[in-house]
Write a protein that holds these residues in place. Structure first.
Motif, PDB file in Angstrom:
ATOM      1  N   MET A 138      57.848  54.760  44.861  1.00 22.94           N
ATOM      2  CA  MET A 138      58.946  53.923  45.313  1.00 22.94           C
ATOM      3  C   MET A 138      58.371  52.680  46.001  1.00 22.94           C
ATOM      4  O   MET A 138      57.503  52.780  46.854  1.00 22.94           O
ATOM      5  CB  MET A 138      59.825  54.713  46.286  1.00 22.94           C
ATOM      6  N   ALA A 139      58.865  51.529  45.621  1.00 21.54           N
ATOM      7  CA  ALA A 139      58.391  50.269  46.211  1.00 21.54           C
ATOM      8  C   ALA A 139      58.966  50.105  47.614  1.00 21.54           C
ATOM      9  O   ALA A 139      60.110  50.459  47.877  1.00 21.54           O
ATOM     10  CB  ALA A 139      58.802  49.098  45.336  1.00 21.54           C
ATOM     11  N   GLU A 140      58.153  49.580  48.502  1.00 23.46           N
ATOM     12  CA  GLU A 140      58.613  49.310  49.861  1.00 23.46           C
ATOM     13  C   GLU A 140      58.924  47.833  50.007  1.00 23.46           C
ATOM     14  O   GLU A 140      58.214  46.982  49.475  1.00 23.46           O
ATOM     15  CB  GLU A 140      57.533  49.685  50.883  1.00 23.46           C
ATOM     16  N   LEU A 141      59.992  47.535  50.738  1.00 22.08           N
ATOM     17  CA  LEU A 141      60.323  46.136  51.002  1.00 22.08           C
ATOM     18  C   LEU A 141      59.329  45.558  51.992  1.00 22.08           C
ATOM     19  O   LEU A 141      58.946  46.217  52.951  1.00 22.08           O
ATOM     20  CB  LEU A 141      61.742  46.027  51.582  1.00 22.08           C
ATOM     21  N   LEU A 142      58.922  44.332  51.755  1.00 25.04           N
ATOM     22  CA  LEU A 142      57.964  43.670  52.632  1.00 25.04           C
ATOM     23  C   LEU A 142      58.639  42.931  53.773  1.00 25.04           C
ATOM     24  O   LEU A 142      57.979  42.520  54.707  1.00 25.04           O
ATOM     25  CB  LEU A 142      57.099  42.696  51.827  1.00 25.04           C
ATOM     26  N   GLY A 143      59.932  42.761  53.688  1.00 22.88           N
ATOM     27  CA  GLY A 143      60.653  42.031  54.726  1.00 22.88           C
ATOM     28  C   GLY A 143      62.133  42.150  54.502  1.00 22.88           C
ATOM     29  O   GLY A 143      62.584  42.927  53.662  1.00 22.88           O
ATOM     30  N   PRO A 144      62.898  41.366  55.237  1.00 20.92           N
ATOM     31  CA  PRO A 144      64.353  41.443  55.103  1.00 20.92           C
ATOM     32  C   PRO A 144      64.830  40.889  53.761  1.00 20.92           C
ATOM     33  O   PRO A 144      64.155  40.074  53.135  1.00 20.92           O
ATOM     34  CB  PRO A 144      64.856  40.570  56.255  1.00 20.92           C
ATOM     35  N   ARG A 145      66.004  41.367  53.334  1.00 21.04           N
ATOM     36  CA  ARG A 145      66.599  40.825  52.113  1.00 21.04           C
ATOM     37  C   ARG A 145      67.093  39.415  52.405  1.00 21.04           C
ATOM     38  O   ARG A 145      67.782  39.186  53.394  1.00 21.04           O
ATOM     39  CB  ARG A 145      67.739  41.720  51.641  1.00 21.04           C
ATOM     40  N   LEU A 146      66.718  38.492  51.543  1.00 21.43           N
ATOM     41  CA  LEU A 146      66.997  37.071  51.752  1.00 21.43           C
ATOM     42  C   LEU A 146      67.725  36.481  50.555  1.00 21.43           C
ATOM     43  O   LEU A 146      67.689  37.020  49.452  1.00 21.43           O
ATOM     44  CB  LEU A 146      65.683  36.291  51.901  1.00 21.43           C
ATOM     45  N   TYR A 147      68.334  35.320  50.805  1.00 20.88           N
ATOM     46  CA  TYR A 147      68.807  34.452  49.730  1.00 20.88           C
ATOM     47  C   TYR A 147      67.977  33.177  49.806  1.00 20.88           C
ATOM     48  O   TYR A 147      67.713  32.657  50.888  1.00 20.88           O
ATOM     49  CB  TYR A 147      70.289  34.126  49.890  1.00 20.88           C
TER      50      TYR A 147
ATOM     51  N   ASN B 109      66.407  26.601  43.073  1.00 16.70           N
ATOM     52  CA  ASN B 109      65.565  25.554  42.513  1.00 16.70           C
ATOM     53  C   ASN B 109      64.114  25.647  42.991  1.00 16.70           C
ATOM     54  O   ASN B 109      63.191  25.549  42.183  1.00 16.70           O
ATOM     55  CB  ASN B 109      66.156  24.183  42.872  1.00 16.70           C
ATOM     56  N   CYS B 110      63.905  25.862  44.303  1.00 15.73           N
ATOM     57  CA  CYS B 110      62.538  25.831  44.840  1.00 15.73           C
ATOM     58  C   CYS B 110      62.160  27.109  45.600  1.00 15.73           C
ATOM     59  O   CYS B 110      61.041  27.212  46.097  1.00 15.73           O
ATOM     60  CB  CYS B 110      62.358  24.611  45.743  1.00 15.73           C
ATOM     61  N   ARG B 111      63.084  28.051  45.727  1.00 14.70           N
ATOM     62  CA  ARG B 111      62.859  29.348  46.383  1.00 14.70           C
ATOM     63  C   ARG B 111      62.644  29.253  47.881  1.00 14.70           C
ATOM     64  O   ARG B 111      62.106  30.173  48.499  1.00 14.70           O
ATOM     65  CB  ARG B 111      61.743  30.115  45.691  1.00 14.70           C
ATOM     66  N   ASN B 112      63.075  28.172  48.485  1.00 12.65           N
ATOM     67  CA  ASN B 112      63.081  28.037  49.939  1.00 12.65           C
ATOM     68  C   ASN B 112      64.103  29.029  50.504  1.00 12.65           C
ATOM     69  O   ASN B 112      65.219  29.122  50.020  1.00 12.65           O
ATOM     70  CB  ASN B 112      63.474  26.588  50.288  1.00 12.65           C
ATOM     71  N   HIS B 113      63.748  29.792  51.525  1.00  6.84           N
ATOM     72  CA  HIS B 113      64.667  30.766  52.122  1.00  6.84           C
ATOM     73  C   HIS B 113      65.795  30.033  52.850  1.00  6.84           C
ATOM     74  O   HIS B 113      65.537  29.161  53.676  1.00  6.84           O
ATOM     75  CB  HIS B 113      63.935  31.662  53.111  1.00  6.84           C
ATOM     76  N   VAL B 114      67.044  30.408  52.535  1.00  7.62           N
ATOM     77  CA  VAL B 114      68.185  29.719  53.143  1.00  7.62           C
ATOM     78  C   VAL B 114      69.094  30.622  53.974  1.00  7.62           C
ATOM     79  O   VAL B 114      69.843  30.130  54.813  1.00  7.62           O
ATOM     80  CB  VAL B 114      69.019  28.933  52.108  1.00  7.62           C
ATOM     81  N   SER B 115      69.044  31.958  53.776  1.00 14.83           N
ATOM     82  CA  SER B 115      69.850  32.841  54.618  1.00 14.83           C
ATOM     83  C   SER B 115      69.419  34.286  54.426  1.00 14.83           C
ATOM     84  O   SER B 115      68.762  34.632  53.448  1.00 14.83           O
ATOM     85  CB  SER B 115      71.339  32.705  54.311  1.00 14.83           C
ATOM     86  N   TYR B 116      69.810  35.117  55.399  1.00 20.12           N
ATOM     87  CA  TYR B 116      69.564  36.556  55.325  1.00 20.12           C
ATOM     88  C   TYR B 116      70.786  37.262  54.765  1.00 20.12           C
ATOM     89  O   TYR B 116      71.923  36.862  55.024  1.00 20.12           O
ATOM     90  CB  TYR B 116      69.273  37.122  56.720  1.00 20.12           C
ATOM     91  N   HIS B 117      70.549  38.342  54.037  1.00 17.87           N
ATOM     92  CA  HIS B 117      71.646  39.164  53.524  1.00 17.87           C
ATOM     93  C   HIS B 117      72.536  39.666  54.668  1.00 17.87           C
ATOM     94  O   HIS B 117      73.761  39.758  54.518  1.00 17.87           O
ATOM     95  CB  HIS B 117      71.087  40.338  52.717  1.00 17.87           C
ATOM     96  N   ASP B 118      71.952  39.959  55.807  1.00 17.67           N
ATOM     97  CA  ASP B 118      72.716  40.460  56.958  1.00 17.67           C
ATOM     98  C   ASP B 118      73.702  39.430  57.506  1.00 17.67           C
ATOM     99  O   ASP B 118      74.585  39.783  58.286  1.00 17.67           O
ATOM    100  CB  ASP B 118      71.777  40.907  58.085  1.00 17.67           C
TER     101      ASP B 118
END
Length: 106
Positions: A1-10, A14-23
């Motif tokens: 089973m794969a482990e998450l490396l960090g929080p789920r993000l959006y 276009n450039c994969r810059n993090h813009v918000s958290y799923h929470d």
């Protein structure tokens, strides 16, 4: 089973810059310019444009377009002011269009 490396993000599609958290998702039942959109309590790595009054499906609002800080792609808007009492809960919140964001760490 794969482990998450960090929080789920959006991220910006276009450039994969993090813009918000799923929470920070408040609702997935919103309509953007180009289809479905999500309402978020917070957004990061964005630029907030000038405020303008816009007639939206739920009435008159003062909004400001929000763009990715890195590539400047318009991702949605920020609600600055709602004129109708029933819409006040949106003030200070962010709309990110589903077509403009991608999931990371899911």
């Amino acid at each position: 089973m794969a482990e998450l490396l960090g929080p789920r993000l959006y991220s910006c599609y276009n450039c994969r810059n993090h813009v918000s958290y799923h929470d920070d998702v408040i609702s997935k039942a919103f309509q953007g310019r180009n289809g479905r959109a999500f309402l978020f309590s917070h957004a990061m790595n964005i630029v907030v444009g000038p405020k303008e009054n816009r007639q939206l499906m739920t009435g008159l609002h003062t909004v400001a377009d929000i763009s990715c800080k890195d590539c400047r792609e318009v991702l949605g808007w920020k609600y600055e002011r709602a004129f109708e009492e029933s819409q006040k809960y949106k003030e200070g919140k962010f709309i990110l269009e589903k077509s403009k964001i991608i999931k990371e760490n899911w």
